[in-house]
Design a protein around this motif. Sequence first.
Motif, PDB file in Angstrom:
ATOM      1  N   GLU A 110       0.463  -1.213  -0.269  1.00 45.54           N
ATOM      2  CA  GLU A 110       0.126  -0.253  -0.028  1.00 45.54           C
ATOM      3  C   GLU A 110       0.737   1.266  -0.410  1.00 45.54           C
ATOM      4  O   GLU A 110       0.503   2.440  -1.139  1.00 45.54           O
ATOM      5  CB  GLU A 110      -0.452  -0.018   1.211  1.00 45.54           C
ATOM      6  CG  GLU A 110      -2.018  -1.318   1.248  1.00 45.54           C
ATOM      7  CD  GLU A 110      -1.176  -2.367   2.183  1.00 45.54           C
ATOM      8  OE1 GLU A 110      -0.307  -2.429   2.171  1.00 45.54           O
ATOM      9  OE2 GLU A 110      -1.982  -3.148   1.087  1.00 45.54           O
ATOM     10  N   ARG A 111       1.763   1.184   0.865  1.00 47.52           N
ATOM     11  CA  ARG A 111       2.974   2.291   0.991  1.00 47.52           C
ATOM     12  C   ARG A 111       3.438   2.376  -0.417  1.00 47.52           C
ATOM     13  O   ARG A 111       3.384   3.750  -1.093  1.00 47.52           O
ATOM     14  CB  ARG A 111       4.047   1.958   1.859  1.00 47.52           C
ATOM     15  CG  ARG A 111       4.662   3.064   2.152  1.00 47.52           C
ATOM     16  CD  ARG A 111       4.452   4.746   2.406  1.00 47.52           C
ATOM     17  NE  ARG A 111       4.930   5.745   2.949  1.00 47.52           N
ATOM     18  CZ  ARG A 111       4.486   6.956   2.763  1.00 47.52           C
ATOM     19  NH1 ARG A 111       3.547   7.080   2.713  1.00 47.52           N
ATOM     20  NH2 ARG A 111       5.588   7.952   2.776  1.00 47.52           N
ATOM     21  N   GLY A 112       3.814   1.516  -0.885  1.00 53.06           N
ATOM     22  CA  GLY A 112       4.540   1.471  -2.943  1.00 53.06           C
ATOM     23  C   GLY A 112       3.634   2.389  -3.783  1.00 53.06           C
ATOM     24  O   GLY A 112       4.395   3.065  -3.848  1.00 53.06           O
ATOM     25  N   VAL A 113       2.820   2.047  -3.451  1.00 53.17           N
ATOM     26  CA  VAL A 113       1.763   2.144  -4.803  1.00 53.17           C
ATOM     27  C   VAL A 113       1.319   3.773  -3.750  1.00 53.17           C
ATOM     28  O   VAL A 113       1.417   4.440  -5.119  1.00 53.17           O
ATOM     29  CB  VAL A 113       0.388   1.457  -4.600  1.00 53.17           C
ATOM     30  CG1 VAL A 113      -0.966   2.210  -5.016  1.00 53.17           C
ATOM     31  CG2 VAL A 113       0.313   0.143  -4.689  1.00 53.17           C
ATOM     32  N   TYR A 114       1.117   4.206  -2.855  1.00 57.00           N
ATOM     33  CA  TYR A 114       1.269   5.541  -2.470  1.00 57.00           C
ATOM     34  C   TYR A 114       2.081   6.462  -3.065  1.00 57.00           C
ATOM     35  O   TYR A 114       1.918   7.567  -3.522  1.00 57.00           O
ATOM     36  CB  TYR A 114       0.445   5.583  -1.051  1.00 57.00           C
ATOM     37  CG  TYR A 114       0.494   7.316  -0.604  1.00 57.00           C
ATOM     38  CD1 TYR A 114      -0.871   7.731  -0.382  1.00 57.00           C
ATOM     39  CD2 TYR A 114       1.576   7.657   0.025  1.00 57.00           C
ATOM     40  CE1 TYR A 114      -0.592   8.862   0.036  1.00 57.00           C
ATOM     41  CE2 TYR A 114       1.563   9.613  -0.005  1.00 57.00           C
ATOM     42  CZ  TYR A 114       0.339   9.774   0.084  1.00 57.00           C
ATOM     43  OH  TYR A 114       0.048  11.282   0.201  1.00 57.00           O
ATOM     44  N   GLU A 115       3.462   5.750  -2.749  1.00 52.60           N
ATOM     45  CA  GLU A 115       4.754   6.309  -3.182  1.00 52.60           C
ATOM     46  C   GLU A 115       4.731   6.566  -4.557  1.00 52.60           C
ATOM     47  O   GLU A 115       4.841   7.984  -5.984  1.00 52.60           O
ATOM     48  CB  GLU A 115       5.957   6.044  -2.344  1.00 52.60           C
ATOM     49  CG  GLU A 115       5.917   6.149  -1.118  1.00 52.60           C
ATOM     50  CD  GLU A 115       7.442   5.669  -0.856  1.00 52.60           C
ATOM     51  OE1 GLU A 115       8.071   4.584  -1.708  1.00 52.60           O
ATOM     52  OE2 GLU A 115       6.954   5.630   0.646  1.00 52.60           O
ATOM     53  N   LEU A 116       4.191   5.541  -5.415  1.00 53.10           N
ATOM     54  CA  LEU A 116       3.934   5.687  -6.931  1.00 53.10           C
ATOM     55  C   LEU A 116       2.696   6.643  -7.795  1.00 53.10           C
ATOM     56  O   LEU A 116       3.198   7.618  -8.466  1.00 53.10           O
ATOM     57  CB  LEU A 116       3.868   4.668  -7.474  1.00 53.10           C
ATOM     58  CG  LEU A 116       4.622   3.678  -7.258  1.00 53.10           C
ATOM     59  CD1 LEU A 116       4.315   2.089  -8.156  1.00 53.10           C
ATOM     60  CD2 LEU A 116       5.725   3.902  -8.080  1.00 53.10           C
ATOM     61  N   THR A 117       2.332   7.067  -6.680  1.00 56.38           N
ATOM     62  CA  THR A 117       0.596   7.786  -7.388  1.00 56.38           C
ATOM     63  C   THR A 117       1.811   9.128  -6.494  1.00 56.38           C
ATOM     64  O   THR A 117       0.186   9.989  -7.286  1.00 56.38           O
ATOM     65  CB  THR A 117      -0.240   6.983  -7.301  1.00 56.38           C
ATOM     66  OG1 THR A 117      -0.171   7.227  -5.392  1.00 56.38           O
ATOM     67  CG2 THR A 117      -1.023   6.086  -7.035  1.00 56.38           C
ATOM     68  N   HIS A 118       1.738   9.135  -5.819  1.00 55.97           N
ATOM     69  CA  HIS A 118       2.246  10.848  -5.479  1.00 55.97           C
ATOM     70  C   HIS A 118       4.031  10.956  -5.385  1.00 55.97           C
ATOM     71  O   HIS A 118       4.908  11.209  -4.756  1.00 55.97           O
ATOM     72  CB  HIS A 118       1.840  11.158  -4.400  1.00 55.97           C
ATOM     73  CG  HIS A 118       0.326  11.020  -3.865  1.00 55.97           C
ATOM     74  ND1 HIS A 118      -0.093   9.847  -3.927  1.00 55.97           N
ATOM     75  CD2 HIS A 118      -0.469  12.181  -3.563  1.00 55.97           C
ATOM     76  CE1 HIS A 118      -1.400   9.877  -3.318  1.00 55.97           C
ATOM     77  NE2 HIS A 118      -1.928  11.308  -3.662  1.00 55.97           N
ATOM     78  N   ASN A 119       4.368  10.814  -6.673  1.00 55.29           N
ATOM     79  CA  ASN A 119       5.361  10.424  -6.771  1.00 55.29           C
ATOM     80  C   ASN A 119       6.460  11.938  -7.329  1.00 55.29           C
ATOM     81  O   ASN A 119       5.723  12.396  -8.076  1.00 55.29           O
ATOM     82  CB  ASN A 119       5.678   9.347  -8.151  1.00 55.29           C
ATOM     83  CG  ASN A 119       7.310   9.158  -8.146  1.00 55.29           C
ATOM     84  OD1 ASN A 119       8.388   9.926  -8.483  1.00 55.29           O
ATOM     85  ND2 ASN A 119       8.303   7.817  -7.807  1.00 55.29           N
ATOM     86  N   ASN A 120       7.970  12.028  -6.262  1.00 60.51           N
ATOM     87  CA  ASN A 120       8.320  13.153  -6.219  1.00 60.51           C
ATOM     88  C   ASN A 120       9.606  13.262  -6.428  1.00 60.51           C
ATOM     89  O   ASN A 120      10.315  14.367  -5.652  1.00 60.51           O
ATOM     90  CB  ASN A 120       7.614  14.249  -5.914  1.00 60.51           C
ATOM     91  CG  ASN A 120       8.102  13.964  -4.236  1.00 60.51           C
ATOM     92  OD1 ASN A 120       8.361  12.884  -3.541  1.00 60.51           O
ATOM     93  ND2 ASN A 120       7.110  14.836  -2.779  1.00 60.51           N
ATOM     94  N   LYS A 121      10.205  12.444  -6.133  1.00 67.36           N
ATOM     95  CA  LYS A 121      11.199  11.518  -6.375  1.00 67.36           C
ATOM     96  C   LYS A 121      11.898  11.317  -7.313  1.00 67.36           C
ATOM     97  O   LYS A 121      12.867  10.850  -7.079  1.00 67.36           O
ATOM     98  CB  LYS A 121      11.481  10.568  -5.378  1.00 67.36           C
ATOM     99  CG  LYS A 121      10.843  10.704  -3.997  1.00 67.36           C
ATOM    100  CD  LYS A 121      11.248   9.681  -3.000  1.00 67.36           C
ATOM    101  CE  LYS A 121      10.827  10.056  -1.294  1.00 67.36           C
ATOM    102  NZ  LYS A 121      10.708   9.146  -0.631  1.00 67.36           N
ATOM    103  N   THR A 122      11.339  11.431  -8.313  1.00 64.78           N
ATOM    104  CA  THR A 122      12.369  10.841  -9.857  1.00 64.78           C
ATOM    105  C   THR A 122      12.226  11.719 -10.651  1.00 64.78           C
ATOM    106  O   THR A 122      13.613  11.988 -11.501  1.00 64.78           O
ATOM    107  CB  THR A 122      11.008   9.605 -10.563  1.00 64.78           C
ATOM    108  OG1 THR A 122      10.863   8.569 -10.034  1.00 64.78           O
ATOM    109  CG2 THR A 122      11.356   9.264 -11.930  1.00 64.78           C
ATOM    110  N   VAL A 123      11.363  13.254 -11.136  1.00 64.25           N
ATOM    111  CA  VAL A 123      11.782  13.949 -12.112  1.00 64.25           C
ATOM    112  C   VAL A 123      11.409  15.032 -11.126  1.00 64.25           C
ATOM    113  O   VAL A 123      10.627  15.458  -9.971  1.00 64.25           O
ATOM    114  CB  VAL A 123       9.777  14.405 -13.662  1.00 64.25           C
ATOM    115  CG1 VAL A 123      10.460  15.578 -13.978  1.00 64.25           C
ATOM    116  CG2 VAL A 123      10.704  13.021 -13.750  1.00 64.25           C
ATOM    117  N   SER A 124      12.551  15.801 -11.185  1.00 61.65           N
ATOM    118  CA  SER A 124      12.803  17.510 -10.543  1.00 61.65           C
ATOM    119  C   SER A 124      11.707  18.204 -10.728  1.00 61.65           C
ATOM    120  O   SER A 124      11.105  18.472 -11.664  1.00 61.65           O
ATOM    121  CB  SER A 124      13.837  18.110 -10.791  1.00 61.65           C
ATOM    122  OG  SER A 124      14.009  18.457 -12.030  1.00 61.65           O
TER     123      SER A 124
END
Length: 733
Positions: A110-124
């Motif tokens: 669940e935490r992994g899915v949340y981080e992917l749907t609110h991802n701010n660690k890939t593109v600046s």
Amino acid sequence: MEEGAADLRQRKKQNCSESDKMAPEQRNKENSKLGRSPKYMLIQRFAKLFFGCLAAVTSGMMYAVYLSTYHERKFWFSSRQELEREITFQGDSAIYYSFYKELLKAPSFERGVYELTHNNKTVSLKTINAVQQMTLYPELIASVLYQASGSEEVIEPVYFYIGIVFGLQGIYVTALFVTSWVMSGTWLAGMLTVAWFIINRTDTTRIDYSIPSRENWALPYFACQVAALTGYLKKNLNCSAEFCYLLVNASTYTFMMMWEYSHYLLFVQAISLFLLDSFALAQTEKVHEVYKIYLFSLFLGYLLQFENSALLVSPLLSFVAALMLSKCLQMNMKKGTFMSRLLKVMYIYLVLTVAVTLNFLLKMFVPHKENEHLLKFIEVKLGLNTTKNFTMNWLLCQESLQAPSQDFFLRLTQSSLLPFYILVLIICLFSVTQVIFRRICGEPLKEAVKLEDGRIGERPEIVYHVIHTILLGCLAMCLEGMKYLWTPYVCMLAAFGVCSPELWMTLFKWLRLKAVHPILLALILSMAVPTIIGFSLWKEFFPRIMTELTELQEFYDPDTVELMTWIKRQAPVAAVFAGSPQLMGVIKLCTGWMVSSLPLYNDDDLLKRNENIYQIYSKRSAEDIYKILTSYKANFLVIEDSICNEVGPVRGCRVKDLLDIANGHVYTRESPVTSRQSQVVCEEDDNYAYSKYGRFCHEIKMNYSPYVNYFTRVYWNRSYFVYRINTVISFQS
């Protein structure tokens, strides 16, 4: 929708029960004439089904093993370190696999899915919903299976991931096997389909170049859908229609969830079914049930893909909605009168008009940005517009978006696939034309087409596949990348044709053979021709395939390994890297560091980022490049010598040439490229527009002012030059 499906199931059960009541008496009469008991016939059918299923499953498993073995021989995967394995994933494939790694590292799913749907660690400077934007449902499924099956202590994540993809390719081959078997009635056609598919692997699949690509996950489900649809459209499979209907449902929805462009391929399929139904060559109820499946899949896809507006403005939705609205008019068209034939033409015109109008209205009222660049690309590709835009011209230069080369047709001819496909297609087309002419004249279709009738064009599943391959073939003639959708079904249709007694009987009916009994000759040829083809393919291509599996290939990129190692050891954790999108994907996968761009082409902001950062290979000043990079909070710049000193076969398609065109630093003799012949837009004698700056990627290596004021070289090897972007500018003379 549920009431219509229930009515259809009830009719299927009635037809099935009626046929079950009538069948025993008819079979007993036929078997008594042939001296065979019903028990003998049952055993014979069971044996045929058993060995056919065994051959289909074995073919799929052997192909999956073949892919795994070839991949190991090509990359030496088992003897590589994790970093060296990950480097084999290039471009967008690297991004997909990097998110799979992040899911496995997350404390919970669940935490992994949340981080992917609110991802701010890939593109600046950008928060993205990676699951929606990149269609990461395959990675979600793979991570769940890996953790739920307890495979952590048994197999490494990368082997599990590529193993699933190779397994899906085995299912792909099995589905093609079953499709040709259902159409021809003999599993010999399935074996020939698999043989042609593997021999022409260069043109049937991209699995060799890009394992995690979305089509490698999605197309096996589409092949299953086509196999189920083939059985569903058959006239004499009433008892199995319920199973086929459910399989079409499940595979259509899964296919739509796996690939963002799936609805375009389903749109092509919907056109095929529309033409099939318009000429009254299939049961209207069945065709409209498939339309309902499309609507249901679009609805679920819209909800589960975070209200994806691209599905609402897709041509599939508009087309199917127009078909359902025009359904009442079609009901009055199949009576054989002149008025009904006139209404048929009006019906086709009405459907197309309503579909275009609906799509236009939806695009007006539904906010959407997705795939706008695709429409612009089509305009330029068809010559309806010209542009100097870097992204559009870069896409036009990609080999997959060019017209197919002569080598493509030569390879298909050398494997004997293309000649037999053309033969089968011509026979089927002529037969379908005859059937349509009879329908126009008011002659009804036969309830059951017998072998001696020689009317293969009356079988709805055959007509569907003929139309479908023609439409896909038209797309493949325009874009070479579409050959991966077309060629597998070319293998299937050609194998069906040479193994089908009905096709040979149709040909003999036209030739009016009298010297030899046509039915006997058709049965003989349907066994002899594929056998001869199989032996010739075995003799010519089997040694080549075995050589591929035994020959040890070498894939090693020490410069990239050194670059990734330096980044992991020397670069700060919070650093942001800038460079070509393809390299940024590899950096994100191998190091986990944030990047300024990604090799994705379905987002306008990312496309603009890619174009701006590519300016490091243009004739711009150090100050301009510095402003661009700092606007994306980049800390390090990576320049690739292969792009800066690129010597391509077509000079007008090099990155630096396209940048010069977009920036007005070169006068072109004609507008940017639309074909391979017209791609040379930058020759030695061309006149350059005035630019007081040299090419940035060359000038920065000279280490003189003003470049050293903005950038400091911190690492280099034969292929890469890494510069730290200075936060405090020092002006030295």
